[in-house]
Design an enzyme around this catalytic site. Structure first.
Site, mmCIF file in Angstrom:
data_model
loop_
_atom_site.group_PDB
_atom_site.id
_atom_site.type_symbol
_atom_site.label_atom_id
_atom_site.label_comp_id
_atom_site.label_asym_id
_atom_site.label_seq_id
_atom_site.Cartn_x
_atom_site.Cartn_y
_atom_site.Cartn_z
ATOM 1 N N HIS A 94 15.586 -44.982 25.954
ATOM 2 C CA HIS A 94 16.522 -43.873 25.753
ATOM 3 C C HIS A 94 17.005 -43.477 27.140
ATOM 4 C CE1 HIS A 94 18.362 -40.282 24.203
ATOM 5 N NE2 HIS A 94 17.693 -39.554 25.093
ATOM 6 N N ASN A 95 18.301 -43.359 27.310
ATOM 7 C CA ASN A 95 18.865 -43.106 28.635
ATOM 8 C C ASN A 95 18.309 -44.142 29.613
ATOM 9 O OD1 ASN A 95 20.264 -40.904 27.625
ATOM 10 N ND2 ASN A 95 18.661 -39.463 28.177
ATOM 11 N N GLU B 72 20.199 -48.063 25.745
ATOM 12 C CA GLU B 72 21.218 -47.059 25.451
ATOM 13 C C GLU B 72 21.984 -46.735 26.725
ATOM 14 O OE1 GLU B 72 21.718 -42.460 23.981
ATOM 15 O OE2 GLU B 72 20.034 -43.012 25.240
ATOM 16 N N ASP C 251 25.164 -44.165 28.021
ATOM 17 C CA ASP C 251 26.134 -43.095 27.775
ATOM 18 C C ASP C 251 27.334 -43.384 28.672
ATOM 19 O OD1 ASP C 251 24.312 -41.775 26.097
ATOM 20 O OD2 ASP C 251 23.417 -40.707 27.772
ATOM 21 N N HIS D 73 24.417 -39.241 32.240
ATOM 22 C CA HIS D 73 24.050 -38.308 31.184
ATOM 23 C C HIS D 73 25.018 -37.135 31.269
ATOM 24 C CE1 HIS D 73 21.297 -35.685 28.816
ATOM 25 N NE2 HIS D 73 21.160 -36.829 28.177
ATOM 26 N N GLU E 185 26.981 -44.831 23.723
ATOM 27 C CA GLU E 185 27.456 -43.502 23.362
ATOM 28 C C GLU E 185 28.776 -43.349 24.104
ATOM 29 O OE1 GLU E 185 25.816 -39.160 24.305
ATOM 30 O OE2 GLU E 185 24.358 -40.393 23.197
#
Length: 176
Positions: A67-68, A97, A99, A111, A145
């Site tokens: 995550h991130n 992931e 963003d 982020h 994302e």
């Protein structure tokens, strides 16, 4: 303990209940960055190799995910770095992931709405291309994302096709 704040009492409890790094090092004398990997993950591909029937649907497997996956530290003020992606892929993480946000000249990864320092989306994808299948040939799931404007979204597509084109799964239904 007396007149300590709830936050201080919580920190004290964590310190009392958490084994020290020195104790863990003596208990588990592995070397390097993977020292505690056997504690943190039920799947150890370097030890086990591929040991399951890999013909079942994806939902039948435990998948090591990130995550991130681009952050060097906390998700409020840390730097973003594509080398972190290489590191987690080399440890057999199979979900990355990113963003993705519009940049002045090219898409950036960071982020959003925080003070994290961005990294180039292209650098991240280049690291994925280099490291995704070094230790395993199991599928990689890349989640984006997307917060990009149209121009940057088109650049995201071009970068993905340029670096990962032949590796991207395309269902027969999608090509019709």
């Amino acid at each position: 303990v007396g007149r300590m704040s709830p936050r201080s009492r919580t920190w004290l409890a964590i310190q009392k209940l958490t084994p020290s790094t020195r104790l863990l090092t003596r208990m588990f004398p592995a070397r390097g960055a993977d020292r505690f990997e056997h504690i943190n993950t039920p799947y150890q591909p370097r030890v086990l190799g591929t040991y399951q029937d890999m013909s079942l649907p994806l939902s039948h497997y435990f998948i090591s995910s990130g995550h991130n996956s681009y952050l060097t530290g906390n998700q409020l003020t840390s730097k973003c770095n594509s080398k972190i992606i290489a590191d987690v892929l080399n440890k057999n993480c199979r979900v990355i992931e990113l963003d993705v946000w519009s940049g002045k000249n090219a898409p950036k990864v960071f982020h959003g709405y925080t003070m994290t320092k961005p990294v180039s989306f292209e650098h991240c994808v280049r690291e994925i291309q280099k490291h995704a299948f070094v230790n395993t040939n199991t599928p990689l799931i890349l989640t984006l994302e997307n917060h990009c404007d149209r121009r940057n979204s088109e650049q995201v597509l071009q970068i993905l096709q340029s670096y990962l084109g032949p590796s991207i799964f395309r269902s027969s239904a999608a090509s019709k």
